[in-house]
Design a protein around this motif. Structure first.
Motif, PDB file in Angstrom:
ATOM      1  N   TYR A 272      -4.563  37.511  17.160  1.00 44.53           N
ATOM      2  CA  TYR A 272      -4.751  36.889  15.854  1.00 44.53           C
ATOM      3  C   TYR A 272      -4.574  35.381  15.989  1.00 44.53           C
ATOM      4  N   LEU A 273      -5.408  34.647  15.261  1.00 42.65           N
ATOM      5  CA  LEU A 273      -5.393  33.196  15.316  1.00 42.65           C
ATOM      6  C   LEU A 273      -4.423  32.639  14.268  1.00 42.65           C
ATOM      7  N   GLY A 274      -4.070  31.393  14.426  1.00 43.80           N
ATOM      8  CA  GLY A 274      -3.185  30.726  13.473  1.00 43.80           C
ATOM      9  C   GLY A 274      -2.618  29.456  14.067  1.00 43.80           C
ATOM     10  N   SER A 275      -1.771  28.789  13.271  1.00 52.12           N
ATOM     11  CA  SER A 275      -1.205  27.532  13.733  1.00 52.12           C
ATOM     12  C   SER A 275       0.002  27.735  14.641  1.00 52.12           C
ATOM     13  N   ASP A 276       0.502  28.978  14.738  1.00 49.51           N
ATOM     14  CA  ASP A 276       1.557  29.272  15.701  1.00 49.51           C
ATOM     15  C   ASP A 276       1.307  30.660  16.283  1.00 49.51           C
ATOM     16  N   LEU A 277       2.197  31.095  17.161  1.00 49.60           N
ATOM     17  CA  LEU A 277       1.973  32.335  17.906  1.00 49.60           C
ATOM     18  C   LEU A 277       2.671  33.541  17.305  1.00 49.60           C
ATOM     19  N   THR A 278       3.388  33.363  16.179  1.00 46.10           N
ATOM     20  CA  THR A 278       4.196  34.478  15.686  1.00 46.10           C
ATOM     21  C   THR A 278       3.969  34.833  14.223  1.00 46.10           C
ATOM     22  N   SER A 279       3.790  33.836  13.343  1.00 46.94           N
ATOM     23  CA  SER A 279       3.827  34.159  11.912  1.00 46.94           C
ATOM     24  C   SER A 279       2.648  33.638  11.106  1.00 46.94           C
ATOM     25  N   ASN A 280       2.015  32.535  11.531  1.00 47.37           N
ATOM     26  CA  ASN A 280       0.987  31.894  10.730  1.00 47.37           C
ATOM     27  C   ASN A 280      -0.406  32.399  11.096  1.00 47.37           C
ATOM     28  N   PHE A 281      -1.277  32.521  10.054  1.00 48.30           N
ATOM     29  CA  PHE A 281      -2.628  33.052  10.249  1.00 48.30           C
ATOM     30  C   PHE A 281      -3.685  32.104   9.687  1.00 48.30           C
ATOM     31  N   ASP A 282      -3.379  30.782   9.647  1.00 47.31           N
ATOM     32  CA  ASP A 282      -4.339  29.800   9.166  1.00 47.31           C
ATOM     33  C   ASP A 282      -5.323  29.421  10.271  1.00 47.31           C
TER      34      ASP A 282
ATOM     35  N   ASN B 291       8.890  37.430  11.808  1.00 46.76           N
ATOM     36  CA  ASN B 291       8.532  37.804  13.177  1.00 46.76           C
ATOM     37  C   ASN B 291       8.744  36.634  14.133  1.00 46.76           C
ATOM     38  N   ASN B 292       9.362  36.936  15.272  1.00 50.76           N
ATOM     39  CA  ASN B 292       9.544  35.900  16.293  1.00 50.76           C
ATOM     40  C   ASN B 292       9.018  36.325  17.657  1.00 50.76           C
ATOM     41  N   LEU B 293       8.231  37.383  17.663  1.00 47.65           N
ATOM     42  CA  LEU B 293       7.650  37.874  18.915  1.00 47.65           C
ATOM     43  C   LEU B 293       6.135  37.674  18.887  1.00 47.65           C
ATOM     44  N   GLN B 294       5.606  37.163  19.980  1.00 47.59           N
ATOM     45  CA  GLN B 294       4.156  36.996  20.047  1.00 47.59           C
ATOM     46  C   GLN B 294       3.440  38.333  19.946  1.00 47.59           C
ATOM     47  N   SER B 295       4.006  39.356  20.592  1.00 46.09           N
ATOM     48  CA  SER B 295       3.367  40.679  20.551  1.00 46.09           C
ATOM     49  C   SER B 295       3.474  41.323  19.183  1.00 46.09           C
TER      50      SER B 295
END
Length: 593
Positions: free
Chosen positions: A280-290, A239-243
């Motif tokens: 959703y939270l994470g270390s980036d806006l597209t793929s990570n959920f840490d 995924n490369n989209l924030q939405s």
């Protein structure tokens, strides 16, 4: 997001308790320094406070516990039997109470499996509370006097949120009413990466902003919420989209990954109500959920335009009400008196919440009730439709009311009328060549009858026909150049002819006498009616053939005796219009000297 390790120096020493082992032969004293990084300090809560401390020392090789101690406040130093050349592992747990008696502290492997837990969303992050911390120093060789620098890691992540509303347009109200962490872990390992692996590891509702927090965030200030670590990893690498950073409800990660949910009281020129933002939270806006412990995640919400287009946030508009933006009435411009018309209107947008319309008009040519038009008078009127949702959107249409007389109708008379009885009828104006009619007083019409004497016609205030004699008659009326007619057949209803007097007696010469003749209908004495003698055929029966009596067409009788004496006979009559109806009266005459 940037990783921020928040530490502090705490040198306070307080009395406590300790678990001591047999007197060592070689006593080593270890002092501790808890380091601080002033650049990361958050002053909104007491997240640097240490109220109590546990320290555990393990043999780095055997992993067996060699020393443990618990104190209120912090621990600045300890003394224990140290084997020269041996290395030790030091574990620190702050703000979790006395853990010395716990069985899971017997070895360092046991301690690594230890988890702290909460039962509700305010168990670790209520403003003003202290926060659990942990620190570790491994493979340390200890001399008689050693000093160790310890980094204490907060066991929670801090989520700092603010709003930037500078890009909004056409929005009159944007007020945060709820800010809450969702899907937060209810347990966390102190000395190992921690994540929720099943739904029982999750609190659906985590910490939420209180009234004071909401006031701050609506004033443009930053508010912070807290949660345990939840290391879910890179779950959407493509995924490369924030939405696109979200999961369907059927995906198991929709119950395990942590997110933030915000309710906003929203109002613009197009819509109003509650808008819910989710991220959703994470270390980036597209793929990570840490969501990692001891990290501060900064979230700035910057809605643009009307604030309803999804970007990095998922937006729920299920509780949003939409104003009406346009009304288009669909209605014929020619409306005919006597008909009813339902107003149809297209309302935009189609998802408008309140589609009720109020109708008004500028004169008394029509009436509108529940969206149904009733034309009343000929002329032109303007109909105005106005939205009822407060947007005051309007549409107007001009209509022409047609009320054209196309005929008259005479009704309710029936096709037959028994002589001696009456019937009441009505006259109606017919409009627009339809069944639409309007009652009119019969005395406003001109009346004609094609067969006089069959009926008696009365048109004063009401139309009334009285059957006089047998026959067929057509009555006609005229109003404003329009005519109507009705044909009726009279039927026999006469039951008796009566005379007054009931007997005639003459005592002198040349006397003319006119009888009064009455007809009775349907054996009802109340229908007895005096008739014109000329409606009858008269003749005499002279019993003595002396021809003393004469009768004319008016029923006038003359006694002309030709000699002295006595004579008698019968005076007979038949009703001209029904010769089956007849009667007679006795007559007599006597002449003497």
């Amino acid at each position: 997001m940037r990783k921020i390790i928040i530490t502090t120096v705490l040198l306070a020493i307080a009395a406590g308790c300790s678990e001591r082992f047999p007197e060592p032969k070689n006593i080593a004293t270890v002092s501790f320094v808890f380091q601080e990084n002033n650049g990361t300090k958050v002053v909104s809560i007491n997240d640097n406070t240490i109220s109590n401390m546990n320290v555990f020392v393990y043999d780095a090789t055997t992993k067996a516990k060699v020393y443990s101690e618990y104190r209120y406040g912090t621990i600045s130093s300890i003394s224990f039997e140290a084997i020269p050349g041996q290395k030790y592992d030091f574990y620190f747990i702050a703000n979790c109470g006395n853990l010395l008696s716990e069985t899971y502290t017997s070895t360092s492997d046991d301690l690594k499996q230890y988890k702290i837990s909460i039962t509700g969303p305010t168990g670790f992050a209520k403003k003003g509370d202290i926060i659990a911390m942990s620190g570790v120093s491994l493979q340390q060789g200890i001399l008689s006097n050693s000093s160790l620098a310890i980094l204490l890691m907060r066991c929670v992540a801090m989520i700092s949120v603010d709003f930037d509303l500078s890009a909004l347009s056409d929005v009159s109200s944007f007020k945060v009413t709820r800010l809450q962490m969702k899907n937060v872990p209810n347990t966390m390992s102190l000395f190992a990466p921690s994540s929720a692996s099943q739904s029982t590891d999750i609190l659906i509702n985590g910490e939420s902003a209180n009234y004071s927090d909401l006031t701050k965030i609506n004033d443009g200030k930053t508010v912070s919420l807290y949660m345990f670590e939840n290391m879910q990893g890179d779950l959407l690498p493509e995924n490369n989209l924030q939405s696109g950073k979200c999961f369907d409800d059927t995906n198991r990660y929709s119950e395990l990954c942590s997110y933030m949910e915000i309710d906003v009281d929203y109002r613009s020129s197009k819509s109003y109500g509650t808008v819910t933002y989710r991220c959703y939270l994470g270390s980036d806006l597209t793929s990570n959920f840490d969501v990692e412990r001891n990290h501060n995640y900064f979230v700035t919400i910057k809605p643009s335009d009307d604030g309803l287009d999804e970007n990095s946030w998922r937006i729920s508009k299920t509780m949003l009400n939409y104003y009406v933006s346009e009304i288009v009435m669909n209605l014929d411009t020619d409306l005919y008196y006597g008909q009813k018309y339902t107003i149809c209107a297209d309302i935009y947008p189609t998802e408008a919440t309140n589609k009720n319309l109020a109708y008004s008009y500028d004169n008394n040519f029509i009436q509108i009730q529940n969206g149904i038009i009733t034309p009343l008078n000929a002329g032109t009127t303007t109909i105005i439709a106005t939205s009822c949702d407060g947007s005051m959107i309007k549409d107007t249409i001009s209509v022409n009311i047609i009320k054209e007389i196309t005929g008259l109708q005479i009704q309710n008379l029936g096709s037959t009328l028994v002589c001696g009885t009456s019937v009441r009828g009505d006259v109606y104006i017919i409009y627009n060549n339809t069944n639409t009619r309007e009652w009119i007083s019969p005395d406003k019409c001109s009346w004609t009858c094609d067969n006089e004497g069959i009926i008696n016609l009365s048109t004063t205030n009401k139309l009334m026909l009285y059957g006089m004699r047998l026959g067929i008659v057509t009555i006609s009326c005229e109003y404003n150049g329009y005519t109507g007619s009705h044909t009726i057949t009279t039927l026999n209803g006469i039951t008796k002819i009566e005379f007054e007097p009931e007997e005639l007696y003459f005592t002198y010469l040349s006397t003319f006498t006119e009888l009064e003749v009455y007809l009775t209908w349907n054996t009802d004495p109340s229908t007895k009616r005096k008739m014109d003698n000329r409606d009858f055929v008269w003749y005499l029966i002279d019993d003595l053939s002396r021809e003393w009596f004469y009768v004319n067409e008016k029923g006038e009788i003359t006694s002309l005796p030709s000699e002295l004496g006595y004579s008698y006979g019968e005076l007979c009559c038949e009703y001209k219009y029904n010769r089956n109806i007849s009667s007679s009266i006795l007559i007599s005459s006597s002449i003497y000297y």
